[in-house]
Design a protein around this motif. Structure first.
Motif, mmCIF file in Angstrom:
data_model
loop_
_atom_site.group_PDB
_atom_site.id
_atom_site.type_symbol
_atom_site.label_atom_id
_atom_site.label_comp_id
_atom_site.label_asym_id
_atom_site.label_seq_id
_atom_site.Cartn_x
_atom_site.Cartn_y
_atom_site.Cartn_z
ATOM 1 N N GLN A 43 0.847 -1.213 0.016
ATOM 2 C CA GLN A 43 0.005 -0.119 0.257
ATOM 3 C C GLN A 43 0.889 1.304 0.042
ATOM 4 O OE1 GLN A 43 -3.312 0.441 -0.171
ATOM 5 N NE2 GLN A 43 -3.026 2.450 -0.533
ATOM 6 N N ALA A 44 2.160 1.197 0.842
ATOM 7 C CA ALA A 44 2.864 2.469 0.809
ATOM 8 C C ALA A 44 3.357 2.542 -0.722
ATOM 9 C CB ALA A 44 3.874 2.170 1.939
ATOM 10 N N MET A 45 3.729 1.372 -1.251
ATOM 11 C CA MET A 45 4.342 1.413 -2.531
ATOM 12 C C MET A 45 3.636 2.288 -3.761
ATOM 13 S SD MET A 45 5.902 -1.635 -4.896
ATOM 14 C CE MET A 45 7.108 -2.025 -3.627
ATOM 15 N N LEU A 46 2.035 1.612 -3.347
ATOM 16 C CA LEU A 46 1.159 2.302 -4.083
ATOM 17 C C LEU A 46 1.039 3.841 -4.189
ATOM 18 C CD1 LEU A 46 -0.843 1.510 -6.509
ATOM 19 C CD2 LEU A 46 -2.578 1.011 -4.551
ATOM 20 N N GLY A 75 2.011 6.732 -6.636
ATOM 21 C CA GLY A 75 0.910 7.621 -7.157
ATOM 22 C C GLY A 75 1.617 8.951 -6.808
ATOM 23 N N LYS A 76 2.095 9.322 -5.731
ATOM 24 C CA LYS A 76 2.931 10.650 -5.596
ATOM 25 C C LYS A 76 4.055 10.948 -6.783
ATOM 26 C CE LYS A 76 2.287 10.695 -0.553
ATOM 27 N NZ LYS A 76 2.843 10.732 0.531
ATOM 28 N N SER A 77 4.683 9.866 -7.108
ATOM 29 C CA SER A 77 5.513 9.933 -8.357
ATOM 30 C C SER A 77 5.034 10.522 -9.531
ATOM 31 C CB SER A 77 6.457 8.791 -8.250
ATOM 32 O OG SER A 77 7.156 8.510 -7.142
ATOM 33 N N LEU A 78 3.793 9.690 -9.704
ATOM 34 C CA LEU A 78 3.158 10.089 -10.925
ATOM 35 C C LEU A 78 2.702 11.462 -10.992
ATOM 36 C CD1 LEU A 78 1.902 9.105 -13.605
ATOM 37 C CD2 LEU A 78 -0.114 8.428 -12.184
ATOM 38 N N LYS A 83 6.661 6.094 -18.093
ATOM 39 C CA LYS A 83 7.160 5.176 -17.084
ATOM 40 C C LYS A 83 6.612 5.109 -15.651
ATOM 41 C CE LYS A 83 11.665 5.828 -19.344
ATOM 42 N NZ LYS A 83 13.012 6.393 -19.074
ATOM 43 N N ALA A 84 6.360 6.535 -15.282
ATOM 44 C CA ALA A 84 5.594 6.551 -13.825
ATOM 45 C C ALA A 84 4.138 5.811 -13.984
ATOM 46 C CB ALA A 84 5.273 8.030 -13.686
ATOM 47 N N ARG A 85 3.531 5.953 -14.849
ATOM 48 C CA ARG A 85 2.318 4.823 -15.049
ATOM 49 C C ARG A 85 2.442 3.406 -14.947
ATOM 50 N NH1 ARG A 85 1.007 9.257 -18.509
ATOM 51 N NH2 ARG A 85 -0.503 10.611 -17.699
ATOM 52 N N VAL A 86 3.501 2.995 -15.630
ATOM 53 C CA VAL A 86 3.833 1.513 -15.580
ATOM 54 C C VAL A 86 4.350 1.318 -14.255
ATOM 55 C CG1 VAL A 86 5.450 -0.089 -16.253
ATOM 56 C CG2 VAL A 86 4.406 1.632 -17.973
ATOM 57 N N ALA A 87 5.051 2.057 -13.442
ATOM 58 C CA ALA A 87 5.422 1.761 -12.065
ATOM 59 C C ALA A 87 4.220 1.759 -11.096
ATOM 60 C CB ALA A 87 6.300 2.768 -11.593
ATOM 61 N N GLN A 88 3.125 2.646 -11.264
ATOM 62 C CA GLN A 88 1.995 2.648 -10.570
ATOM 63 C C GLN A 88 1.120 1.442 -10.927
ATOM 64 O OE1 GLN A 88 -1.120 5.476 -11.712
ATOM 65 N NE2 GLN A 88 -1.210 5.989 -9.305
ATOM 66 N N ALA A 89 1.076 0.761 -12.142
ATOM 67 C CA ALA A 89 0.133 -0.326 -12.373
ATOM 68 C C ALA A 89 1.207 -1.535 -11.662
ATOM 69 C CB ALA A 89 0.329 -0.600 -13.926
ATOM 70 N N ASP A 90 2.539 -1.544 -11.891
ATOM 71 C CA ASP A 90 3.231 -2.721 -11.344
ATOM 72 C C ASP A 90 2.846 -2.800 -9.538
ATOM 73 O OD1 ASP A 90 4.318 -3.263 -13.627
ATOM 74 O OD2 ASP A 90 6.184 -2.507 -13.261
ATOM 75 N N ALA A 91 2.863 -1.438 -9.180
ATOM 76 C CA ALA A 91 2.621 -1.344 -7.620
ATOM 77 C C ALA A 91 1.315 -1.929 -7.255
ATOM 78 C CB ALA A 91 2.636 0.050 -7.150
ATOM 79 N N THR A 147 14.731 -0.005 -4.419
ATOM 80 C CA THR A 147 15.910 -0.560 -3.231
ATOM 81 C C THR A 147 15.243 -0.404 -2.023
ATOM 82 O OG1 THR A 147 17.600 0.241 -4.663
ATOM 83 C CG2 THR A 147 17.916 0.053 -2.218
ATOM 84 N N TRP A 148 14.430 0.755 -1.594
ATOM 85 C CA TRP A 148 13.829 0.767 -0.315
ATOM 86 C C TRP A 148 12.721 -0.261 0.224
ATOM 87 C CZ3 TRP A 148 9.370 4.608 0.795
ATOM 88 C CH2 TRP A 148 9.040 4.681 2.168
ATOM 89 N N PHE A 149 12.016 -0.654 -1.081
ATOM 90 C CA PHE A 149 11.079 -1.505 -0.660
ATOM 91 C C PHE A 149 11.609 -2.975 -0.663
ATOM 92 C CE2 PHE A 149 7.967 1.782 -2.255
ATOM 93 C CZ PHE A 149 7.276 1.901 -1.136
#
Length: 415
Positions: free
Chosen positions: A149-152, A156-159, A178-186, A381-383
């Motif tokens: 949930q924190a990653m999601l 969202g904030k990154s996007l 790229k940010a949307r792809v990262a959000q979909a992965d999350a 790396t953090w997660f």
């Protein structure tokens, strides 16, 4: 309308009583479930322990039965049919066990009773280890869901930050993709973590014997991991491990069976006492007899050889159990030390540093000092560090449960 003070008090009492009943009937599903409570529930309700307890009761009854003496036999014999010429005999036959058969039979029953007690203790310890593993598997799944949930949220904030820079013309729209792809992965990771938590809670509920629903789990700090004794002290206790104890009792049981088969080679004697009346002589006379089987064809050699071979096999199994307990305890101790050290290092050093790097990278991206790939790399790396921390803690708890199971008397009688 005037209401007397005494009558005003009655509805108030009734209302308070009704509220108390409603509060008592409300399920206390919000009370966190900790590990000791989960172990206690499983020990009280799990059917495998109940089945082992019934077997122990049955073995205790068999010990009592094994001490009983053989019943006497009442016999009636009449020779001839005509009155005045017939002979009537009434006798009691009492078998007399020789060769220590009764003592050997009691020893066999006692050995079975001891084995049933060891089986109960082994099942209790195995259940305890299973509950510990299931509890911390569910706890780690619960933390991973929070992590997802924190990653999601971070995705969202990154996007939002990328969309702002794209709108300002400072970065390419490719960065927003790229940010949307990262959000979909999350989002996919969040759904996977949700399913894993449901599976883990269902497995824990099956062990404790009650549905957990939304009941939270208490615990999880790495510092809560209990220390263990040094390995040499644990290896000294491995001689009292439940698996070794059961193998030792199995050897005693097989030896008692061999003794019982050896005692069975001695023939029993049947003593006969009675009275015989001869109508022709018109008098009664005593009858005394002894019957002894002749061991000409069956000397119980095959059964004795089989029981002796099983006793030797049980002695070999005892040696194997001692070696296995020594090796498994060493392995569990090493795994516990490695996993606990890794969990402590990740919690106190790696995770805080990785989180700080991610926050600085995200802030630097907003000012144009880093690319979005740098943000994604710091976030990953953090997660990953957080996920490794919880996995290391789960490995440490599993190893600790294995140490408790193998080391012997620490929690043999946990209920």
């Amino acid at each position: 309308m005037f209401i007397q003070p005494g009558r005003r008090f009655v509805p108030a009492v009734v209302l308070a009583f009704a509220c108390g009943i409603a509060a008592a009937m409300e399920p206390a599903t919000t009370i966190p479930l900790d590990l000791p409570a989960a172990i206690a529930l499983a020990a009280e309700r799990h059917p495998t322990l109940q089945a082992a307890a019934y077997e122990e009761q049955a073995s205790a009854a068999a010990v009592e039965q094994a001490g009983r003496l053989p019943n006497p036999e009442l016999a009636y014999l009449r020779e001839g049919h005509r009155a005045g010429s017939r002979t009537t005999t009434v006798q009691v036959n009492q078998p007399l066990e020789l060769g220590g058969k009764r003592k050997a039979r009691i020893a066999v029953a006692q050995g079975a009773f001891d084995l049933a007690g060891s089986d109960l203790a082994l099942r209790r310890q195995a259940l305890r280890a299973d509950v510990i593993a299931a509890f911390y598997t569910a706890l780690v799944a619960q933390e991973r869901l929070q992590l997802a949930q924190a990653m999601l949220d971070v995705a969202g904030k990154s996007l939002a930050a990328v969309d702002g820079r794209v709108a300002a013309g400072k970065v390419s729209p490719v960065e927003a993709s790229k940010a949307r792809v990262a959000q979909a992965d999350a989002r996919v990771e969040h759904e996977r973590a949700t399913a894993e938590l449901a599976i883990a809670r269902n497995a824990l509920a099956a062990l404790v014997g009650e549905p957990l629903d939304a009941r939270p789990l208490a615990g999880g700090a790495v510092d809560m991991l209990p220390p263990v004794e040094p390995l040499p002290a644990l290896l000294q206790r491995s001689a009292g491990a439940l698996s070794v104890r059961r193998a030792r009792q199995q050897l005693a049981y097989r030896t008692a069976q061999a003794d019982a088969e050896r005692a069975a080679r001695v023939p029993d004697v049947t003593l006969t006492i009675g009275s015989q009346r001869d109508d022709q002589l018109a008098h009664r006379q005593a009858v005394v007899g002894v019957a002894i089987p002749l061991p000409l064809f069956d000397r119980n050699a095959g059964n004795l050889a089989a029981a002796t071979a099983r006793a030797e096999g049980a002695r070999a199994e005892l040696q194997a159990a001692e070696r296995a307990a020594h090796a498994d305890l060493t392995t569990a101790h090493l795994r516990y030390g490695q996993a606990r050290g890794e969990a402590l290092l990740l919690e106190h050093d790696v995770v805080p540093e990785a989180r700080s790097v991610h926050e600085l990278t995200l802030k630097g991206f907003e000012y144009g000092k880093f690319t979005f790939l740098d943000v994604l790399d710091a976030q990953r790396t953090w997660f990953q560090a957080r996920a490794r921390q919880w996995q290391a803690m789960l490995d440490a708890w599993r190893a600790h449960a294995e140490i408790e199971r193998l080391a012997g008397a620490a929690h043999t009688d946990t209920h």
